[in-house]
Scaffold this motif. Structure first.
Motif, PDB file in Angstrom:
ATOM      1  N   MET A   1      46.218  41.107  25.682  1.00  0.00           N
ATOM      2  CA  MET A   1      44.570  40.292  25.710  1.00  0.00           C
ATOM      3  C   MET A   1      43.996  40.728  27.145  1.00  0.00           C
ATOM      4  N   ALA A   2      44.521  40.420  28.150  1.00  0.00           N
ATOM      5  CA  ALA A   2      44.083  40.477  29.662  1.00  0.00           C
ATOM      6  C   ALA A   2      44.585  41.616  30.137  1.00  0.00           C
ATOM      7  N   GLU A   3      43.599  42.265  30.969  1.00  0.00           N
ATOM      8  CA  GLU A   3      44.350  43.527  31.811  1.00  0.00           C
ATOM      9  C   GLU A   3      44.898  43.067  33.083  1.00  0.00           C
ATOM     10  N   GLU A   4      45.951  43.755  33.555  1.00  0.00           N
ATOM     11  CA  GLU A   4      46.477  43.585  34.690  1.00  0.00           C
ATOM     12  C   GLU A   4      45.851  43.438  35.942  1.00  0.00           C
ATOM     13  N   SER A   5      46.048  42.745  37.080  1.00  0.00           N
ATOM     14  CA  SER A   5      44.949  42.710  38.043  1.00  0.00           C
ATOM     15  C   SER A   5      45.049  44.074  38.777  1.00  0.00           C
ATOM     16  N   GLY A   6      43.959  44.224  39.342  1.00  0.00           N
ATOM     17  CA  GLY A   6      43.740  45.520  40.270  1.00  0.00           C
ATOM     18  C   GLY A   6      42.469  45.522  40.921  1.00  0.00           C
ATOM     19  N   ASP A   7      42.124  46.845  41.406  1.00  0.00           N
ATOM     20  CA  ASP A   7      40.704  46.797  42.058  1.00  0.00           C
ATOM     21  C   ASP A   7      39.758  46.318  41.232  1.00  0.00           C
ATOM     22  N   PRO A   8      38.767  45.835  42.178  1.00  0.00           N
ATOM     23  CA  PRO A   8      37.600  45.497  41.395  1.00  0.00           C
ATOM     24  C   PRO A   8      36.846  46.657  40.574  1.00  0.00           C
ATOM     25  N   GLN A   9      36.396  46.491  39.510  1.00  0.00           N
ATOM     26  CA  GLN A   9      35.743  47.641  38.742  1.00  0.00           C
ATOM     27  C   GLN A   9      34.390  47.319  38.396  1.00  0.00           C
ATOM     28  N   GLN A  10      33.639  48.424  38.450  1.00  0.00           N
ATOM     29  CA  GLN A  10      31.832  48.176  38.143  1.00  0.00           C
ATOM     30  C   GLN A  10      31.993  48.596  36.698  1.00  0.00           C
ATOM     31  N   PRO A  11      30.731  48.242  36.048  1.00  0.00           N
ATOM     32  CA  PRO A  11      30.424  48.622  34.570  1.00  0.00           C
ATOM     33  C   PRO A  11      30.691  50.146  34.678  1.00  0.00           C
ATOM     34  N   THR A  12      30.963  50.504  33.589  1.00  0.00           N
ATOM     35  CA  THR A  12      31.276  52.086  33.040  1.00  0.00           C
ATOM     36  C   THR A  12      29.966  52.675  33.110  1.00  0.00           C
TER      37      THR A  12
ATOM     38  N   ALA B   1      33.085  39.619  20.793  1.00  0.00           N
ATOM     39  CA  ALA B   1      32.861  39.852  22.111  1.00  0.00           C
ATOM     40  C   ALA B   1      33.775  40.588  22.851  1.00  0.00           C
ATOM     41  N   GLU B   2      33.365  41.122  24.017  1.00  0.00           N
ATOM     42  CA  GLU B   2      34.194  41.584  25.132  1.00  0.00           C
ATOM     43  C   GLU B   2      33.700  41.166  26.413  1.00  0.00           C
ATOM     44  N   SER B   3      34.339  40.491  27.333  1.00  0.00           N
ATOM     45  CA  SER B   3      33.895  40.070  28.577  1.00  0.00           C
ATOM     46  C   SER B   3      34.846  40.544  29.551  1.00  0.00           C
ATOM     47  N   GLN B   4      34.185  40.650  30.823  1.00  0.00           N
ATOM     48  CA  GLN B   4      35.079  41.346  31.940  1.00  0.00           C
ATOM     49  C   GLN B   4      34.622  40.400  33.252  1.00  0.00           C
ATOM     50  N   TYR B   5      35.678  40.396  34.219  1.00  0.00           N
ATOM     51  CA  TYR B   5      35.606  39.453  35.229  1.00  0.00           C
ATOM     52  C   TYR B   5      36.162  40.345  36.492  1.00  0.00           C
ATOM     53  N   TRP B   6      35.620  39.983  37.526  1.00  0.00           N
ATOM     54  CA  TRP B   6      36.098  40.582  38.698  1.00  0.00           C
ATOM     55  C   TRP B   6      35.723  39.400  39.932  1.00  0.00           C
ATOM     56  N   GLY B   7      37.218  39.226  40.881  1.00  0.00           N
ATOM     57  CA  GLY B   7      36.743  38.371  41.841  1.00  0.00           C
ATOM     58  C   GLY B   7      38.065  38.615  42.789  1.00  0.00           C
ATOM     59  N   ARG B   8      38.484  37.099  43.481  1.00  0.00           N
ATOM     60  CA  ARG B   8      39.460  37.374  44.391  1.00  0.00           C
ATOM     61  C   ARG B   8      40.400  36.291  44.132  1.00  0.00           C
ATOM     62  N   GLY B   9      41.546  36.393  44.353  1.00  0.00           N
ATOM     63  CA  GLY B   9      42.631  35.498  44.018  1.00  0.00           C
ATOM     64  C   GLY B   9      43.469  35.290  45.006  1.00  0.00           C
ATOM     65  N   GLU B  10      43.910  34.113  45.480  1.00  0.00           N
ATOM     66  CA  GLU B  10      44.956  33.840  46.546  1.00  0.00           C
ATOM     67  C   GLU B  10      46.034  33.148  46.177  1.00  0.00           C
ATOM     68  N   VAL B  11      47.279  33.984  46.893  1.00  0.00           N
ATOM     69  CA  VAL B  11      48.565  33.442  46.713  1.00  0.00           C
ATOM     70  C   VAL B  11      48.946  32.961  48.108  1.00  0.00           C
ATOM     71  N   GLN B  12      49.394  31.659  48.121  1.00  0.00           N
ATOM     72  CA  GLN B  12      49.658  30.936  49.508  1.00  0.00           C
ATOM     73  C   GLN B  12      51.147  31.592  49.994  1.00  0.00           C
TER      74      GLN B  12
ATOM     75  N   ASP C   1      47.811  35.499  50.957  1.00  0.00           N
ATOM     76  CA  ASP C   1      47.587  36.771  50.458  1.00  0.00           C
ATOM     77  C   ASP C   1      46.505  36.789  49.768  1.00  0.00           C
ATOM     78  N   VAL C   2      45.333  37.570  49.969  1.00  0.00           N
ATOM     79  CA  VAL C   2      44.212  37.634  49.265  1.00  0.00           C
ATOM     80  C   VAL C   2      44.206  39.002  48.099  1.00  0.00           C
ATOM     81  N   TYR C   3      43.907  38.822  46.860  1.00  0.00           N
ATOM     82  CA  TYR C   3      44.107  40.063  45.835  1.00  0.00           C
ATOM     83  C   TYR C   3      42.821  40.293  45.329  1.00  0.00           C
ATOM     84  N   GLN C   4      42.511  41.354  44.991  1.00  0.00           N
ATOM     85  CA  GLN C   4      41.201  41.599  44.239  1.00  0.00           C
ATOM     86  C   GLN C   4      41.801  41.653  42.711  1.00  0.00           C
TER      87      GLN C   4
END
Length: 418
Positions: free
Chosen positions: A1-12, A212-223, A242-245
């Motif tokens: 259902m959800a894509e794996e984390s990776g680089d932030p993507q912009q609308p195609t 609908a299809e929704s997409q989200y881009w942001g930053r996640g933190e792992v202590q 560590d900060v991940y996109q």
């Protein structure tokens, strides 16, 4: 259902820009009419809605059963559920474009509220002001006339969800709600509280199915580390992470999303108090039936004044919120959270139906500041919410008493440990 984390993507990128001529032609083109669902109850005529057994027009809702009952021969019946009648529970995952039922179409500013009917029984002309009522009695033969045509003024919806709770049950719910808050209630309110003055009202909503299809881009933190340092008399806690996109995408459908059909109750700024109605959602909208004005006999109703086009941003905002909830389960490894910085939703298709939903409503105006307080009861589930005026001196006294008590405990603890 959800894509794996990776680089932030912009609308195609979806193709080269239009030429100036193409843009001008597109701007001048008339918008294409979307598909629709015809929900007019063909079994009814404007005017006399007769009992199918004896032909009487003295018909009203029996709240305990949700059926219409003839007051002459006591025959009971009900209209068909719109879920099956119009196929509203099907095909959500294949919806395309914006499908609008006939009762949810655009409200015309110049649509007349006052209609004149010719009584089929005696021939008299009877005026019905749809701004205030959808029924009227013929002044000559006493037959009840009903508005069943979907006039473009927002007064007649596609469907109605009948009252299920009786007035007595609503009075008990309101009395119970107020009793639990009696300790801090204003003295004048307790003196003038008369829950028997509750009124039954049908409120306009738009009920939406959507894909609908929704997409989200942001930053996640792992202590990765946590430590504390002494700074004077204080201890300060620090974190290293560590900060991940992070990006997520999800496709989903929604079934019977309910949004306000009246702008008066869509103001959540705090200046209005009647939006308390939204705290008693949800309603069992699957049990709504085809329009029949007899369901409104004995109750009041509000007209819808919001159109589908104006509510598209509200739908998109709610779909984004639903999408965020959908992807939250895949973010567990980011133990310091994820901050979304960009989001997007594509509504593949939506279906809009206007509906009257039943509410028991008690109101009280506080004289000292003019604020109107409401207690609302969902007339299907019994969910009750509202506000009552409070006594400020009682609140201050309670706060002072609790504060003094806590200070006493703290003082006793310090003396014991000295």
């Amino acid at each position: 259902m959800a894509e794996e984390s990776g680089d932030p993507q912009q609308p195609t990128f979806d193709g080269p820009p239009l030429s100036l001529e193409e843009e001008l032609a597109a701007a001048k083109a008339e918008p294409e009419a979307g598909p629709s669902i015809e929900t007019v109850n063909e079994s009814l005529k404007d005017g006399l809605n007769r009992c199918p057994k004896c032909g009487s027009t003295d018909v009203k809702l029996r709240g305990s059963t949700g059926n219409l009952v003839c007051l002459f021969c006591r025959n009971e019946w009900h209209e068909a559920r719109v879920e099956e009648e119009f196929g509203l529970g099907e095909g959500i995952d294949t919806l395309e474009g914006t499908v609008i039922a006939s009762g949810a179409e655009e409200i015309l500013a110049d649509a007349a509220d006052v209609l004149t009917f010719k009584c089929e029984s005696c021939g008299a002309e009877v005026v019905v002001d749809t701004a205030h009522a959808l029924n009227a009695r013929c002044h000559w033969c006493r037959h009840t006339l009903n508005v069943n045509q979907q006039i473009p003024n927002g007064a007649v919806p596609d469907a109605v969800l009948p009252f299920k709770l009786t007035k007595d049950q609503a009075v008990e719910a309101i009395r119970g709600f107020a009793s639990k808050r009696r300790l801090f209630a204003h003295r004048q309110f307790k003196k003038e509280f008369v829950p028997e003055n509750v009124l039954g009202v049908y409120l306009p909503y738009l009920v939406i199915d959507a894909r609908a299809e929704s997409q989200y881009w942001g930053r996640g933190e792992v202590q990765t580390r946590r430590w504390t340092e002494k700074q004077g008399d204080n201890t300060v806690t620090y974190y290293a992470a560590d900060v991940y996109q992070v990006s997520r995408q999800v496709n989903f459908t929604v079934d019977d999303l309910t949004v306000e059909g009246a702008s008066e109750r869509a103001d959540f700024s705090g200046a209005k108090t009647n939006n308390i109605i939204n705290t008693i959602l949800p309603f069992d909208t699957k049990n709504a039936v085809k329009w029949n004005a007899n369901y409104l006999v004995g109750f009041t109703s509000e007209k819808r004044d919001r159109n589908v086009e104006g509510l598209q941003p509200v739908l998109e905002d709610q779909l984004l919120s639903i999408g965020r909830s959908q992807v939250s389960g895949s973010l567990g490894k980011f133990d310091r959270g994820v901050r979304w910085e960009q989001e997007k939703v594509d509504v593949g298709g939506s279906r809009w139906v206007s509906m009257y939903l039943p509410v028991w409503l008690y109101s009280y105006q506080q004289e000292s500041n003019g604020i109107l307080h409401y207690i609302a009861v969902n007339a299907r589930t019994g969910e009750t919410m509202g506000s009552i005026p409070v006594s400020q001196p009682k609140l201050l006294l309670a706060a002072f008493t609790v504060g003094t008590f806590l200070e006493g405990i703290a003082g006793a603890f310090l003396v014991a440990t000295a």
